[in-house]
Design a protein around this motif. Sequence first.
Motif, PDB file in Angstrom:
ATOM      1  N   PRO A  23      34.685 -14.537   0.592  1.00  0.00           N
ATOM      2  CA  PRO A  23      35.312 -15.755   0.041  1.00  0.00           C
ATOM      3  C   PRO A  23      34.989 -16.004  -1.438  1.00  0.00           C
ATOM      4  O   PRO A  23      35.864 -16.416  -2.195  1.00  0.00           O
ATOM      5  N   GLU A  24      33.756 -15.736  -1.847  1.00  0.00           N
ATOM      6  CA  GLU A  24      33.357 -16.049  -3.227  1.00  0.00           C
ATOM      7  C   GLU A  24      33.935 -15.061  -4.239  1.00  0.00           C
ATOM      8  O   GLU A  24      34.366 -15.456  -5.322  1.00  0.00           O
ATOM      9  N   GLU A  73      37.333 -22.525   2.515  1.00  0.00           N
ATOM     10  CA  GLU A  73      36.740 -21.198   2.370  1.00  0.00           C
ATOM     11  C   GLU A  73      37.494 -20.229   3.260  1.00  0.00           C
ATOM     12  O   GLU A  73      37.683 -20.494   4.447  1.00  0.00           O
TER      13      GLU A  73
END
Length: 195
Positions: A22-23, A78
């Motif tokens: 996700p990041e 997210e």
Amino acid sequence: MIIDPDILLEAYRIGYFPMAEPETGKIYWYSPDPRAIFNLNNFHIPKSLQKKLKANIFKFEINKNFNTVIKSCANRNETWISKDIIESYIHLNKIGFAHSFETYYKDELAGGLYGVAIGGAFFGESMFHNVTDASKAALVFLVNTLKKCGYILLDTQYITPHLQKFGAYEIPKNEYLKLLNAALSINPLKFDEIR
């Protein structure tokens, strides 16, 4: 960057699937042990959902709005469904391997799910809803369609309390791979052949 469709399909055939961090958006490949699946013949529909389905408030479609379904699945705080994942599965849909099962309420897309079909296996990826129970209704629609077409495997990858309510359960990876190989040898009806 789009994942090569041949690599993506071969990964499914040997029990792997991609998810993006996700990041960072970096894509990793996963093959969980144990693996979560549904037995299509023991799929459980909760009573409250049965009532709603009997009321016929929902309409259903397959692949009418694939792009909207996958983007809606990604639309959360997210998500592992990155831009590259979206583009990769839109391409798989165009070549006939990725499919969306969609629920409509008052002629508007209310929920749905998408996944990949190879042989007699369907690999569920993600679901979303804008109307209560619309994604659950799409799951019921998916299961009914898979049964009519002759599929033998519905892979949900990971277990969740939500999926357990419908009868999802875990099996060891080696057992999953045997079931997967059996499913890959099947040539089921196409979804549009039973509608």
